[in-house]
Design a protein around this motif. Structure first.
Motif, PDB file in Angstrom:
ATOM      1  N   PRO A  42      43.125  39.685  38.483  1.00 38.18           N
ATOM      2  CA  PRO A  42      44.382  39.889  37.762  1.00 38.18           C
ATOM      3  C   PRO A  42      44.450  39.293  36.355  1.00 38.18           C
ATOM      4  N   ALA A  43      43.869  38.149  36.117  1.00 37.51           N
ATOM      5  CA  ALA A  43      43.999  37.508  34.807  1.00 37.51           C
ATOM      6  C   ALA A  43      43.316  38.304  33.698  1.00 37.51           C
ATOM      7  N   ARG A  44      42.139  38.853  33.981  1.00 38.38           N
ATOM      8  CA  ARG A  44      41.387  39.583  32.956  1.00 38.38           C
ATOM      9  C   ARG A  44      41.475  41.096  33.129  1.00 38.38           C
ATOM     10  N   GLY A  45      41.964  41.547  34.272  1.00 38.71           N
ATOM     11  CA  GLY A  45      42.030  42.977  34.528  1.00 38.71           C
ATOM     12  C   GLY A  45      40.660  43.595  34.744  1.00 38.71           C
ATOM     13  N   GLU A  46      39.710  42.768  35.097  1.00 34.40           N
ATOM     14  CA  GLU A  46      38.315  43.194  35.276  1.00 34.40           C
ATOM     15  C   GLU A  46      38.070  43.666  36.707  1.00 34.40           C
ATOM     16  N   VAL A  47      37.336  44.774  36.847  1.00 34.15           N
ATOM     17  CA  VAL A  47      36.976  45.279  38.169  1.00 34.15           C
ATOM     18  C   VAL A  47      35.875  44.393  38.744  1.00 34.15           C
ATOM     19  N   VAL A  48      36.145  43.794  39.902  1.00 34.46           N
ATOM     20  CA  VAL A  48      35.169  42.900  40.516  1.00 34.46           C
ATOM     21  C   VAL A  48      34.561  43.466  41.787  1.00 34.46           C
ATOM     22  N   GLY A  49      35.201  44.483  42.343  1.00 35.84           N
ATOM     23  CA  GLY A  49      34.697  45.050  43.585  1.00 35.84           C
ATOM     24  C   GLY A  49      35.430  46.330  43.932  1.00 35.84           C
TER      25      GLY A  49
END
Length: 128
Positions: A42-49
């Motif tokens: 949520p903080a970076r909006g990065e897809v992690v999985g």
């Protein structure tokens, strides 16, 4: 001519937060009639999985509790993320090479869309 993957992607993209419960993920998949969803930090909006329907089947086969388990605890990490300008043929080759059925498409604004192996099949069928 080799079109870019953004011509194949579907949008809008529904995603889930790492901290959402597995029960929340299941509800999202059911309500939106999805077979998989990107998991976002949520903080970076990065897809992690990603979490797919088959991941959920395995999860339940293990007898785990969907209300107390968070998305980050069961997602498949390091999903394939491609740029919207990547050629379709390169994305297809990457999916075959890695044996995956889904990719997340991004642009300078973040997640732009998603592409599944079924999208390739649909394109093939339209061209006939």
């Amino acid at each position: 001519m080799n079109p870019t993957i953004d011509t194949l992607m579907r949008s809008p993209v529904y995603s889930t937060s790492m901290d959402d419960s597995v029960a929340d993920v299941e509800a999202l998949l059911a309500n939106k009639r999805l077979t998989w969803v990107p998991v976002v930090e949520p903080a970076r909006g990065e897809v992690v999985g990603v979490i797919s329907a088959s991941d959920l089947v395995a999860f339940h086969a293990q007898g785990r509790d969907p209300a107390s388990t968070r998305a980050w605890q069961m997602c498949s990490y390091k999903p394939i993320v491609v740029d919207a300008a990547m050629p379709v043929s390169m994305v297809a080759a990457l999916m075959v090479e890695r044996g995956i059925h889904h990719v997340v498409v991004t642009d300078r604004n973040g997640i732009a869309g998603i592409v599944s192996s079924l999208d390739f099949v649909r394109t093939f069928m339209r061209s006939r």
